[in-house]
Design a protein around this motif. Sequence first.
Motif, mmCIF file in Angstrom:
data_model
loop_
_atom_site.group_PDB
_atom_site.id
_atom_site.type_symbol
_atom_site.label_atom_id
_atom_site.label_comp_id
_atom_site.label_asym_id
_atom_site.label_seq_id
_atom_site.Cartn_x
_atom_site.Cartn_y
_atom_site.Cartn_z
ATOM 1 N N GLU A 130 -5.771 -105.772 33.362
ATOM 2 C CA GLU A 130 -5.850 -104.695 32.372
ATOM 3 C C GLU A 130 -5.590 -103.344 33.032
ATOM 4 O OE1 GLU A 130 -9.636 -104.942 30.402
ATOM 5 O OE2 GLU A 130 -9.185 -106.904 29.533
ATOM 6 N N ASN A 131 -6.168 -103.150 34.217
ATOM 7 C CA ASN A 131 -5.933 -101.904 34.959
ATOM 8 C C ASN A 131 -4.457 -101.750 35.314
ATOM 9 O OD1 ASN A 131 -8.657 -101.395 34.835
ATOM 10 N ND2 ASN A 131 -9.063 -101.950 36.955
ATOM 11 N N GLN A 132 -3.832 -102.846 35.727
ATOM 12 C CA GLN A 132 -2.419 -102.794 36.085
ATOM 13 C C GLN A 132 -1.573 -102.413 34.876
ATOM 14 O OE1 GLN A 132 -0.782 -106.448 37.602
ATOM 15 N NE2 GLN A 132 1.262 -105.604 37.779
ATOM 16 N N MET A 133 -1.888 -102.983 33.722
ATOM 17 C CA MET A 133 -1.126 -102.661 32.512
ATOM 18 C C MET A 133 -1.292 -101.189 32.159
ATOM 19 S SD MET A 133 -1.655 -106.166 30.243
ATOM 20 C CE MET A 133 -1.752 -105.243 28.758
ATOM 21 N N ALA A 134 -2.508 -100.663 32.288
ATOM 22 C CA ALA A 134 -2.759 -99.247 31.984
ATOM 23 C C ALA A 134 -1.985 -98.347 32.938
ATOM 24 C CB ALA A 134 -4.250 -98.949 32.066
ATOM 25 N N ILE A 135 -1.958 -98.710 34.209
ATOM 26 C CA ILE A 135 -1.217 -97.915 35.203
ATOM 27 C C ILE A 135 0.279 -97.960 34.912
ATOM 28 C CG2 ILE A 135 -0.561 -97.828 37.644
ATOM 29 C CD1 ILE A 135 -3.491 -98.663 38.260
ATOM 30 N N GLU A 136 0.779 -99.142 34.574
ATOM 31 C CA GLU A 136 2.206 -99.263 34.255
ATOM 32 C C GLU A 136 2.566 -98.418 33.035
ATOM 33 O OE1 GLU A 136 2.957 -103.469 33.980
ATOM 34 O OE2 GLU A 136 2.959 -103.706 36.158
ATOM 35 N N GLU A 137 1.665 -98.341 32.054
ATOM 36 C CA GLU A 137 1.913 -97.505 30.879
ATOM 37 C C GLU A 137 1.941 -96.025 31.264
ATOM 38 O OE1 GLU A 137 -0.982 -98.523 27.913
ATOM 39 O OE2 GLU A 137 -0.180 -100.543 27.673
ATOM 40 N N GLU A 138 1.102 -95.643 32.226
ATOM 41 C CA GLU A 138 1.085 -94.256 32.691
ATOM 42 C C GLU A 138 2.365 -93.912 33.450
ATOM 43 O OE1 GLU A 138 -2.384 -93.487 35.054
ATOM 44 O OE2 GLU A 138 -3.742 -94.173 33.485
ATOM 45 N N LEU A 139 3.004 -94.902 34.052
ATOM 46 C CA LEU A 139 4.209 -94.660 34.847
ATOM 47 C C LEU A 139 5.444 -94.366 34.005
ATOM 48 C CD1 LEU A 139 3.906 -97.274 37.723
ATOM 49 C CD2 LEU A 139 3.633 -94.801 37.870
ATOM 50 N N VAL A 140 5.462 -94.820 32.765
ATOM 51 C CA VAL A 140 6.648 -94.638 31.922
ATOM 52 C C VAL A 140 7.017 -93.160 31.787
ATOM 53 C CG1 VAL A 140 7.593 -94.957 29.603
ATOM 54 C CG2 VAL A 140 6.372 -96.825 30.728
ATOM 55 N N PRO A 141 6.092 -92.281 31.364
ATOM 56 C CA PRO A 141 6.478 -90.868 31.268
ATOM 57 C C PRO A 141 6.772 -90.248 32.638
ATOM 58 C CG PRO A 141 4.161 -91.152 30.645
ATOM 59 C CD PRO A 141 4.736 -92.507 30.848
ATOM 60 N N LEU A 142 6.111 -90.736 33.675
ATOM 61 C CA LEU A 142 6.386 -90.203 35.012
ATOM 62 C C LEU A 142 7.795 -90.565 35.473
ATOM 63 C CD1 LEU A 142 2.990 -90.904 36.800
ATOM 64 C CD2 LEU A 142 3.860 -88.714 35.982
ATOM 65 N N ALA A 143 8.234 -91.762 35.144
ATOM 66 C CA ALA A 143 9.589 -92.182 35.502
ATOM 67 C C ALA A 143 10.617 -91.332 34.767
ATOM 68 C CB ALA A 143 9.783 -93.662 35.183
ATOM 69 N N GLU A 144 10.331 -91.014 33.502
ATOM 70 C CA GLU A 144 11.242 -90.154 32.744
ATOM 71 C C GLU A 144 11.290 -88.754 33.349
ATOM 72 O OE1 GLU A 144 9.668 -90.429 28.805
ATOM 73 O OE2 GLU A 144 10.351 -92.497 28.527
ATOM 74 N N GLU A 145 10.132 -88.229 33.731
ATOM 75 C CA GLU A 145 10.076 -86.901 34.355
ATOM 76 C C GLU A 145 10.801 -86.905 35.698
ATOM 77 O OE1 GLU A 145 9.220 -82.888 34.672
ATOM 78 O OE2 GLU A 145 8.947 -84.203 32.948
ATOM 79 N N PHE A 146 10.655 -87.981 36.447
ATOM 80 C CA PHE A 146 11.336 -88.105 37.729
ATOM 81 C C PHE A 146 12.853 -88.083 37.534
ATOM 82 C CE2 PHE A 146 13.246 -90.734 41.086
ATOM 83 C CZ PHE A 146 12.851 -90.011 42.206
ATOM 84 N N ALA A 147 13.331 -88.802 36.524
ATOM 85 C CA ALA A 147 14.771 -88.828 36.249
ATOM 86 C C ALA A 147 15.279 -87.431 35.901
ATOM 87 C CB ALA A 147 15.074 -89.809 35.119
ATOM 88 N N LYS A 148 14.484 -86.672 35.129
ATOM 89 C CA LYS A 148 14.874 -85.299 34.796
ATOM 90 C C LYS A 148 14.917 -84.425 36.055
ATOM 91 C CE LYS A 148 12.894 -85.329 30.149
ATOM 92 N NZ LYS A 148 11.799 -84.806 29.309
ATOM 93 N N LEU A 149 13.932 -84.579 36.935
ATOM 94 C CA LEU A 149 13.911 -83.790 38.172
ATOM 95 C C LEU A 149 15.098 -84.137 39.076
ATOM 96 C CD1 LEU A 149 10.126 -83.798 39.115
ATOM 97 C CD2 LEU A 149 11.509 -81.826 38.461
#
Length: 138
Positions: free
Chosen positions: A58-77
């Motif tokens: 469950e913790n892993q799934m929550a962390i993976e969900e948190e990574l989605v917007p970070l990956a998008e922000e990383f792509a923009k940077l």
Amino acid sequence: VLKSLSIIEDDSKGLSSLEASSGLKFIAVDQYVFWMYELDDAPKKIQSAEEELEQLEENQMAIEEELVPLAEEFAKLMANPLVKLGHFCGECSWHRGTSCASRVEYLMNTYRDSKVKAQVALMENTPSCDRQNGETSV
């Protein structure tokens, strides 16, 4: 039976002979009791481990969900021409055979800089680490 087994246990030749003729392996009573307690506790331990595994998943799934917007922000940077993260050339020579990537690792470990901060600082101070328009200066 336990009394007779403990007598046989004291006689190692007799015990070996009995084990060979019967095809069984005899163990000490205290070892038997220990293993029985272990076996009795096994279902509880398995249930506890399964619950822990479920929590970790469950913790892993929550962390993976948190990574989605970070990956998008990383792509923009990476695409932002002002930040120039897409220009970083890790393979290029920073100084006397040391690569730019090695220098970034050094900055991260020595000054506790983030990877992005170390890359940007290196590109600002070392032109060879800034790959302009996809060209490298190895």
